[in-house]
Design an enzyme around this catalytic site. Sequence first.
Site, PDB file in Angstrom:
ATOM      1  N   TYR A   1       1.925   5.747 -20.576  1.00 34.55           N
ATOM      2  CA  TYR A   1       1.860   6.420 -19.280  1.00 34.55           C
ATOM      3  C   TYR A   1       0.422   6.437 -18.751  1.00 34.55           C
ATOM      4  CZ  TYR A   1       3.099   9.647 -15.581  1.00 34.55           C
ATOM      5  OH  TYR A   1       3.323  10.204 -14.347  1.00 34.55           O
TER       6      TYR A   1
ATOM      7  N   HIS B   1      -5.234  14.866 -14.444  1.00 35.01           N
ATOM      8  CA  HIS B   1      -4.200  15.545 -15.243  1.00 35.01           C
ATOM      9  C   HIS B   1      -4.279  15.121 -16.699  1.00 35.01           C
ATOM     10  CE1 HIS B   1      -1.201  16.629 -11.793  1.00 35.01           C
ATOM     11  NE2 HIS B   1      -2.436  16.939 -11.504  1.00 35.01           N
TER      12      HIS B   1
ATOM     13  N   LYS C   1       4.182   2.809 -12.390  1.00 37.86           N
ATOM     14  CA  LYS C   1       3.402   1.627 -12.755  1.00 37.86           C
ATOM     15  C   LYS C   1       3.145   0.631 -11.626  1.00 37.86           C
ATOM     16  CE  LYS C   1       2.571   2.792 -16.872  1.00 37.86           C
ATOM     17  NZ  LYS C   1       1.427   3.686 -16.814  1.00 37.86           N
TER      18      LYS C   1
HETATM   19  P1  FAD Z   1       2.201  -3.901  -0.926  1.00 36.33           P
HETATM   20  O1  FAD Z   1       1.579  -2.585  -1.077  1.00 36.33           O
HETATM   21  O2  FAD Z   1       3.596  -4.058  -0.617  1.00 36.33           O
HETATM   22  O3  FAD Z   1       1.293  -4.751   0.057  1.00 36.33           O
HETATM   23  C1  FAD Z   1       1.711  -5.993   0.579  1.00 36.33           C
HETATM   24  C2  FAD Z   1       1.164  -6.130   1.981  1.00 36.33           C
HETATM   25  O4  FAD Z   1       1.448  -7.435   2.470  1.00 36.33           O
HETATM   26  C3  FAD Z   1       1.811  -5.156   2.959  1.00 36.33           C
HETATM   27  O5  FAD Z   1       0.822  -4.433   3.644  1.00 36.33           O
HETATM   28  C4  FAD Z   1       2.633  -6.043   3.891  1.00 36.33           C
HETATM   29  O6  FAD Z   1       2.710  -5.526   5.192  1.00 36.33           O
HETATM   30  C5  FAD Z   1       1.837  -7.334   3.828  1.00 36.33           C
HETATM   31  N1  FAD Z   1       2.608  -8.541   4.170  1.00 36.33           N
HETATM   32  C6  FAD Z   1       3.886  -8.852   3.822  1.00 36.33           C
HETATM   33  N2  FAD Z   1       4.232 -10.055   4.307  1.00 36.33           N
HETATM   34  C7  FAD Z   1       3.152 -10.522   4.981  1.00 36.33           C
HETATM   35  C8  FAD Z   1       2.896 -11.716   5.723  1.00 36.33           C
HETATM   36  N3  FAD Z   1       3.820 -12.680   5.856  1.00 36.33           N
HETATM   37  N4  FAD Z   1       1.678 -11.877   6.289  1.00 36.33           N
HETATM   38  C9  FAD Z   1       0.722 -10.906   6.162  1.00 36.33           C
HETATM   39  N5  FAD Z   1       0.919  -9.752   5.476  1.00 36.33           N
HETATM   40  C10 FAD Z   1       2.111  -9.574   4.893  1.00 36.33           C
HETATM   41  N6  FAD Z   1       5.131   2.747  -7.015  1.00 36.33           N
HETATM   42  C11 FAD Z   1       4.913   3.800  -7.782  1.00 36.33           C
HETATM   43  O7  FAD Z   1       4.254   3.654  -8.826  1.00 36.33           O
HETATM   44  N7  FAD Z   1       5.390   5.045  -7.396  1.00 36.33           N
HETATM   45  C12 FAD Z   1       6.075   5.230  -6.212  1.00 36.33           C
HETATM   46  O8  FAD Z   1       6.465   6.337  -5.881  1.00 36.33           O
HETATM   47  C13 FAD Z   1       6.328   4.131  -5.402  1.00 36.33           C
HETATM   48  N8  FAD Z   1       7.001   4.260  -4.224  1.00 36.33           N
HETATM   49  C14 FAD Z   1       7.264   3.133  -3.468  1.00 36.33           C
HETATM   50  C15 FAD Z   1       7.982   3.233  -2.254  1.00 36.33           C
HETATM   51  C16 FAD Z   1       8.278   2.100  -1.500  1.00 36.33           C
HETATM   52  C17 FAD Z   1       9.049   2.227  -0.218  1.00 36.33           C
HETATM   53  C18 FAD Z   1       7.844   0.832  -1.958  1.00 36.33           C
HETATM   54  C19 FAD Z   1       8.176  -0.426  -1.167  1.00 36.33           C
HETATM   55  C20 FAD Z   1       7.088   0.739  -3.139  1.00 36.33           C
HETATM   56  C21 FAD Z   1       6.811   1.883  -3.904  1.00 36.33           C
HETATM   57  N9  FAD Z   1       6.048   1.815  -5.103  1.00 36.33           N
HETATM   58  C22 FAD Z   1       5.820   2.891  -5.851  1.00 36.33           C
HETATM   59  C23 FAD Z   1       5.482   0.605  -5.569  1.00 36.33           C
HETATM   60  C24 FAD Z   1       4.014   0.475  -5.155  1.00 36.33           C
HETATM   61  O9  FAD Z   1       3.810   1.095  -3.936  1.00 36.33           O
HETATM   62  C25 FAD Z   1       3.744  -0.999  -5.119  1.00 36.33           C
HETATM   63  O10 FAD Z   1       3.872  -1.495  -6.439  1.00 36.33           O
HETATM   64  C26 FAD Z   1       2.361  -1.356  -4.543  1.00 36.33           C
HETATM   65  O11 FAD Z   1       2.350  -1.075  -3.174  1.00 36.33           O
HETATM   66  C27 FAD Z   1       2.066  -2.823  -4.784  1.00 36.33           C
HETATM   67  O12 FAD Z   1       0.940  -3.209  -4.063  1.00 36.33           O
HETATM   68  P2  FAD Z   1       0.834  -4.648  -3.446  1.00 36.33           P
HETATM   69  O13 FAD Z   1      -0.519  -4.706  -2.822  1.00 36.33           O
HETATM   70  O14 FAD Z   1       1.207  -5.664  -4.443  1.00 36.33           O
HETATM   71  O15 FAD Z   1       1.973  -4.748  -2.348  1.00 36.33           O
HETATM   72  C1  DHB Z   2       4.546   9.677  -8.140  1.00 42.68           C
HETATM   73  C2  DHB Z   2       5.350   8.569  -8.031  1.00 42.68           C
HETATM   74  C3  DHB Z   2       5.961   8.072  -9.153  1.00 42.68           C
HETATM   75  O1  DHB Z   2       6.745   6.977  -9.068  1.00 42.68           O
HETATM   76  C4  DHB Z   2       5.788   8.674 -10.391  1.00 42.68           C
HETATM   77  O2  DHB Z   2       6.423   8.164 -11.471  1.00 42.68           O
HETATM   78  C5  DHB Z   2       4.986   9.781 -10.491  1.00 42.68           C
HETATM   79  C6  DHB Z   2       4.356  10.291  -9.352  1.00 42.68           C
HETATM   80  C7  DHB Z   2       3.890  10.207  -6.928  1.00 42.68           C
HETATM   81  O3  DHB Z   2       4.156   9.685  -5.847  1.00 42.68           O
HETATM   82  O4  DHB Z   2       3.099  11.153  -7.027  1.00 42.68           O
END
Ligand code: FAD
Ligand code: DHB
Length: 393
Positions: free
Chosen positions: A387, A75, A300
């Site tokens: 962004y 995009h 982000k």
């Molecule tokens: P995570 O993806 O949370 O990965 C952490 C992993 O560690 C998980 O798989 C978990 O199961 C595992 N874990 C936890 N505890 C343990 C343990 N004790 N032992 C072993 N494994 C463990 N960001 C956006 O930009 N846009 C969005 O729309 C958006 N929607 C979201 C919706 C939800 C419900 C959530 C929770 C987050 C959302 N986010 C979104 C944020 C984004 O998804 C996260 O910032 C991203 O997943 C971060 O990645 P991570 O690997 O740090 O953590």
């Molecule tokens: C999406 C999620 C977001 O949080 C955002 O700011 C823009 C797009 C998405 O899931 O596509």
Amino acid sequence: MKELRTQVAIVGAGPAGLLLGQLLQRSGVDNVVLERRSREYVEQRVRAGVIEFGIANLIDDAGAGERLRREGLVHHGVEFRFERNAYRVPLSDLADGKSITVYGQQEVVKDLIALRLQAGASLLFDHEVTALDGLTTDEPSIEAEGVDGKIRISCEYVAGCDGSFGVANRSLPTGILRKYERTYPFSWLGILAEAPPTSEELIYCRHENGFALYSMRSPTLSRLYLGVRPSDTLGAWSDDRIWDELNARLATVETSEIHQGRIVERSITAMRSVVVTAMRHGRLFLAGDAAHIVPPTGAKGMNLALADVRVLAEALVARLHDNDDTLMATYSATCLERVWRAEEFSNYMTQMLHPNDEDDFENGVQLARLRQAVHSREASTVLARNYVDLNSL
Ligand code: FAD
Ligand code: DHB
């Protein structure tokens, strides 16, 4: 208890843990990834979707970008809607030709898992890490519980990539565990629907009923969000109510109704900002959501997590290959400066787009900010650069 040894024990197979494993693996650093959930669960977990320019390059450089480049939607602009009008911010024109890629987080996760399993590297699903020990000694270890019983992994370093409710940030001493925190008085209801996208670009919308976001995953799948009350449950939102509200909020003087389809996934997520005061404690390094949370309005969360890992992988490789501690010593400060930039941008986007039922002064300020964001070249340039590529600026 089963005993294992590795150089880096990685807790969590989200985007952060999996990319770290991949980068270390490619540099010849031995590592084990432990994940408390099943492979099916992490591959189906629908979350973020916008990948920054520099982060898409990072995924490519890690050898994991083949499908992202083939199937991801590139995009060059984004739309803002308020007061029933639509305005396009030409991201690429304002941000040195850079673009974003719309590609689901769970697809990034699937690609990284497939690569890891192909390479025969260790990835233990259904293993919950229960304790991190000896973090301030030369011999840290972690303990996990799996289907076949307990396992202890001795290692040189531990990477806490286990999200905000994991075990890693709870292992920090209270002084460091202290966090900067803010909760917002709204949540997001997100849906994935079998409907061709109505718009070619993302739409961020402020309406007096609340926030709405139009996004997509493919030519046949739309991803939409509604700002809702924190006390709302999914039960309060029937399919009809969701579509009616999306139509009401996204309507402009010129556009017709959005495409509807079967809703295949739905969830409500609370919005928070969190930053830990330090991302390192002895031999434990935090990355991603384990160290910080941003409200999703700036897209982000996943980008920040992957950008942390870029810094961490380099620091670990320098230490383990060349015995050079310099990057490890600066890891936390280097990351936190960027993290606060992302917090500021996510807070700005959030505050500008979510109307406040009880504060008309605040609503006036929000509309003034939005007008500036779309009409002032200086303001839209700052927005576009943040962004598109905040984590590589
Ligand atoms: P995570 O993806 O949370 O990965 C952490 C992993 O560690 C998980 O798989 C978990 O199961 C595992 N874990 C936890 N505890 C343990 C343990 N004790 N032992 C072993 N494994 C463990 N960001 C956006 O930009 N846009 C969005 O729309 C958006 N929607 C979201 C919706 C939800 C419900 C959530 C929770 C987050 C959302 N986010 C979104 C944020 C984004 O998804 C996260 O910032 C991203 O997943 C971060 O990645 P991570 O690997 O740090 O953590
Ligand atoms: C999406 C999620 C977001 O949080 C955002 O700011 C823009 C797009 C998405 O899931 O596509």
